[in-house]
Design a protein around this motif. Sequence first.
Motif, PDB file in Angstrom:
ATOM      1  N   ASP A 196      -6.372   6.443  -6.308  1.00  0.00           N
ATOM      2  CA  ASP A 196      -5.075   6.440  -6.993  1.00  0.00           C
ATOM      3  C   ASP A 196      -4.092   7.395  -6.318  1.00  0.00           C
ATOM      4  O   ASP A 196      -2.932   7.042  -6.086  1.00  0.00           O
ATOM      5  N   LYS A 197      -4.562   8.598  -6.010  1.00  0.00           N
ATOM      6  CA  LYS A 197      -3.683   9.589  -5.395  1.00  0.00           C
ATOM      7  C   LYS A 197      -3.305   9.192  -3.963  1.00  0.00           C
ATOM      8  O   LYS A 197      -2.148   9.344  -3.568  1.00  0.00           O
ATOM      9  N   THR A 236      -3.042   6.219  -2.803  1.00  0.00           N
ATOM     10  CA  THR A 236      -2.073   5.129  -2.948  1.00  0.00           C
ATOM     11  C   THR A 236      -0.696   5.685  -3.292  1.00  0.00           C
ATOM     12  O   THR A 236       0.315   5.288  -2.697  1.00  0.00           O
ATOM     13  N   GLU A 237      -0.671   6.609  -4.227  1.00  0.00           N
ATOM     14  CA  GLU A 237       0.601   7.230  -4.625  1.00  0.00           C
ATOM     15  C   GLU A 237       1.254   7.944  -3.434  1.00  0.00           C
ATOM     16  O   GLU A 237       2.459   7.781  -3.195  1.00  0.00           O
ATOM     17  N   VAL A 265       2.712   5.345  -1.014  1.00  0.00           N
ATOM     18  CA  VAL A 265       3.925   4.706  -1.545  1.00  0.00           C
ATOM     19  C   VAL A 265       5.122   5.620  -1.336  1.00  0.00           C
ATOM     20  O   VAL A 265       6.182   5.182  -0.881  1.00  0.00           O
ATOM     21  N   ASP A 298       5.034  -0.790  -0.868  1.00  0.00           N
ATOM     22  CA  ASP A 298       4.688  -1.085  -2.257  1.00  0.00           C
ATOM     23  C   ASP A 298       3.213  -0.775  -2.530  1.00  0.00           C
ATOM     24  O   ASP A 298       2.431  -0.522  -1.613  1.00  0.00           O
ATOM     25  N   ILE A 299       2.870  -0.790  -3.793  1.00  0.00           N
ATOM     26  CA  ILE A 299       1.522  -0.415  -4.217  1.00  0.00           C
ATOM     27  C   ILE A 299       0.466  -1.329  -3.605  1.00  0.00           C
ATOM     28  O   ILE A 299      -0.578  -0.858  -3.148  1.00  0.00           O
ATOM     29  N   ALA A 300       0.731  -2.623  -3.565  1.00  0.00           N
ATOM     30  CA  ALA A 300      -0.243  -3.572  -3.020  1.00  0.00           C
ATOM     31  C   ALA A 300      -0.546  -3.271  -1.554  1.00  0.00           C
ATOM     32  O   ALA A 300      -1.708  -3.286  -1.130  1.00  0.00           O
ATOM     33  N   GLU A 301       0.485  -2.991  -0.791  1.00  0.00           N
ATOM     34  CA  GLU A 301       0.290  -2.673   0.634  1.00  0.00           C
ATOM     35  C   GLU A 301      -0.446  -1.339   0.792  1.00  0.00           C
ATOM     36  O   GLU A 301      -1.325  -1.209   1.643  1.00  0.00           O
ATOM     37  N   ALA A 302      -0.098  -0.368  -0.028  1.00  0.00           N
ATOM     38  CA  ALA A 302      -0.770   0.932   0.029  1.00  0.00           C
ATOM     39  C   ALA A 302      -2.254   0.793  -0.307  1.00  0.00           C
ATOM     40  O   ALA A 302      -3.107   1.395   0.351  1.00  0.00           O
ATOM     41  N   LEU A 303      -2.564   0.007  -1.320  1.00  0.00           N
ATOM     42  CA  LEU A 303      -3.967  -0.217  -1.678  1.00  0.00           C
ATOM     43  C   LEU A 303      -4.716  -0.903  -0.544  1.00  0.00           C
ATOM     44  O   LEU A 303      -5.871  -0.566  -0.257  1.00  0.00           O
TER      45      LEU A 303
END
Length: 77
Positions: free
Chosen positions: A16-17, A19-20, A23, A29-34
């Motif tokens: 989670d961190k 990804t944050e 971003v 965006d979140i999807a790309e970061a994940l």
Amino acid sequence: MIAQNQKEFLVNRVVDKLTEFLVVDSNIDIAEALKVVYNSKVYQQLQDSEGDLYVQSPSYIYEMLKQEIDVNMNNNQ
């Protein structure tokens, strides 16, 4: 020894961190970061049942991820 569900919780918290951070820092965006996180060697190390990377701070792990991203970008040029 840490319980499996505790380890999963800590790994998820790190993801989670990471990804944050991606971003915010990379303006993606979140999807790309994940996708970046889940396809990284750092994530593989987090999942390693023998390792304990998941107990490190998310900021420290993010620095590892940034180094991996930089190396990958330099190899693709």
